[in-house]
Design an enzyme around this catalytic site. Structure first.
Site, PDB file in Angstrom:
ATOM      1  N   GLY A 213      67.664 164.898  19.450  1.00 23.42           N
ATOM      2  CA  GLY A 213      66.728 164.678  20.566  1.00 23.42           C
ATOM      3  C   GLY A 213      66.466 163.163  20.644  1.00 23.42           C
ATOM      4  O   GLY A 213      67.174 162.197  20.336  1.00 23.42           O
ATOM      5  N   ASN A 214      65.242 162.756  21.348  1.00 25.01           N
ATOM      6  CA  ASN A 214      64.948 161.404  21.469  1.00 25.01           C
ATOM      7  C   ASN A 214      63.489 161.084  21.307  1.00 25.01           C
ATOM      8  O   ASN A 214      62.627 161.916  21.247  1.00 25.01           O
ATOM      9  CB  ASN A 214      65.694 160.626  22.872  1.00 25.01           C
ATOM     10  CG  ASN A 214      65.041 161.533  23.895  1.00 25.01           C
ATOM     11  OD1 ASN A 214      63.837 161.435  24.105  1.00 25.01           O
ATOM     12  ND2 ASN A 214      65.679 162.361  24.737  1.00 25.01           N
ATOM     13  N   ARG A 215      63.128 159.814  21.443  1.00 21.85           N
ATOM     14  CA  ARG A 215      61.551 159.342  20.883  1.00 21.85           C
ATOM     15  C   ARG A 215      60.643 159.697  22.127  1.00 21.85           C
ATOM     16  O   ARG A 215      59.727 159.144  22.161  1.00 21.85           O
ATOM     17  CB  ARG A 215      61.765 157.953  20.719  1.00 21.85           C
ATOM     18  CG  ARG A 215      62.324 157.684  19.134  1.00 21.85           C
ATOM     19  CD  ARG A 215      62.256 156.370  18.946  1.00 21.85           C
ATOM     20  NE  ARG A 215      62.936 156.141  17.825  1.00 21.85           N
ATOM     21  CZ  ARG A 215      62.399 156.174  16.540  1.00 21.85           C
ATOM     22  NH1 ARG A 215      61.347 156.645  16.126  1.00 21.85           N
ATOM     23  NH2 ARG A 215      63.351 155.735  15.482  1.00 21.85           N
TER      24      ARG A 215
END
Ligand code: CTP
Length: 414
Positions: A213-215
């Site tokens: 995922g990412n932030r």
């Protein structure tokens, strides 16, 4: 709501019967006021039967009810369709030589006009000036659709679809403030426009319990959706993983992976006036997601996860539009740190060219900047020559600036 449906004398008057149905079926009380010319196309009996209300265009019918004053005063919404060149001219001149134009002078509620006329009439300087006058006074004037006109010619001048007029009218009522002066209900710059906005970060499954995922928090996408709604647009919001709720009033589509985001976005973009790609799309995904949980092996050998590239959705949306010859204004986002080869602005300029979108919003990241924070500094780059513009403030401030640029780009296209 009490709705006045003014019908101008054009062939498109027959389509307004469907528009009337949309209002009555939604529970609104509609009084139809056709011009005399309009009754040559669709008779009074049709309007009376469909609306359930008496129909007249004479100030001398039912004089005791003072209709030329009362109807406008009581109205919550006035919709004019088709707004012919003649009707537009009379409204712009402030004339009151029939019941409809008299009602327009009395009304202090939102007024929406859906023009329909031949392209030459629409483009004539007289009509252009009249439309500008009406808009400057707060009348919402939709752009006519393009396509086949009466006879053999085609071009800009078709009546927008009844469903689009209805949606724009409802949006105008929601957006209107309650000051009932003629110039008070300043029109949203995106009334009648449909925007597709993507938000949040995609998640790419590794196995049933893990993902890449990412932030991204999704805050910027939500702020964009709220800003577009505030300007009167209809909004389809395609969300991956987000940490904040979507604003009321959007058409929400939930996705998880880049591949799902791609399918939803390319489908929605075909119907959109603008596409804003605020989603943080994972550039890579595990080549083979495993269907059972990856366990630690007793022999101590750790797994190696091979990644493959995800499709570039923004680039594909641009290609889809260009192949079709027309389509949405497309806005991309870029999160850049800069590196020894180029600063963030240079990277963004290169990305704007590479992606082929119309606008690119640069966020400078690194050192904890941007992701999840409310305050940000963004630079809006324009593929069509305008100088980059820096916007510092909240994500709402950035969203408002981006939406204003989208509205300006759409107005420039006509
Ligand atoms: N984007 C996309 N599809 C991808 C990656 C990004 O549509 N697979 C979109 C994002 O929504 C954003 C823009 O492209 O609007 C730029 O995203 P970014 O991650 O900065 O660009 P990349 O193409 O990944 O460029 P690079 O990794 O080389 O910086």
């Amino acid at each position: 709501m009490r709705v006045i449906l003014g019908v101008g004398g054009g062939i498109a008057a027959y389509k307004v019967a469907s528009l009337l149905r949309l209002f009555t079926e939604a529970g609104h009380n509609v009084t139809v006021i056709p011009t005399d010319a309009a009754t040559r196309f669709v008779g009074t009996a049709t309007w009376e039967a469909l609306s359930g209300n008496p129909v007249s265009n004479s100030v001398f019918d039912d004089v005791d009810k003072v209709n030329h004053v009362r109807l406008g005063q009581l109205a919550d919404l006035v919709v004019i369709a088709p707004a012919t060149a003649d009707l537009v001219a009379r409204a712009a001149a402030g004339m009151a030589n029939d019941l409809l134009t008299g009602t327009l002078l009395m009304a202090r509620c939102p007024v929406l006009m859906a023009p329909a006329m031949h392209t030459e009439m629409w483009e004539h300087p007289a009509t252009v000036a009249n439309i500008a006058t009406l808009r400057s006074r707060g009348t919402l004037v939709l752009d006519p659709a393009s396509g086949r006109l009466t006879g053999t010619d085609s071009g800009a001048g078709r009546l927008p679809e009844p469903a689009d007029i209805f949606a724009a009218a409802m949006a105008a009522c929601e957006g209107a403030n309650h000051d009932r002066s003629p110039t008070a209900s300043a029109p949203g710059s995106l009334v009648g426009r449909h925007l597709v906005i993507t938000a949040g970060g995609t998640r790419e499954p590794i196995d049933p319990v893990r993902y890449l995922g990412n932030r991204s928090s999704g805050k910027q996408g939500m702020a964009l959706a709220a800003a577009a709604l505030a300007e009167g647009a209809t909004v389809e919001l395609i969300v991956a993983h987000v940490e904040v709720p979507a604003p009321d009033g959007v058409d929400l589509v939930q996705v998880e992976t880049a591949e799902q985001l791609r399918t939803a976005t390319l489908r929605a973009a075909k119907q959109a006036d603008a596409l804003i790609m605020a989603a943080a799309v994972a550039d890579f995904r595990p080549a083979e997601p495993v269907l059972t949980k990856i366990k630690k092996r007793p022999d101590g050998v750790d797994p190696v996860i091979t990644l493959v590239r995800n499709p570039d959705i923004l680039r594909e949306a641009v290609e889809q539009r260009d192949a079709a010859g027309a389509g949405p204004v497309i806005v991309g986002f870029a999160a850049e740190t800069g590196d020894p080869t180029a600063d963030p602005l240079d990277h963004a300029r290169q990305k704007l060219v590479r992606k082929g979108c119309d606008l690119l919003v640069l966020n400078q990241v690194g050192d904890g900047k941007v992701f999840g924070l409310d305050d940000t500094v963004a630079t809006i780059l324009d593929a069509h020559g305008a100088e980059p513009v820096e916007v510092a403030g909240t994500k709402t401030d950035v969203a408002t600036a981006v939406v204003a640029r989208v509205a300006a780009a759409l107005t420039g296209r006509g």
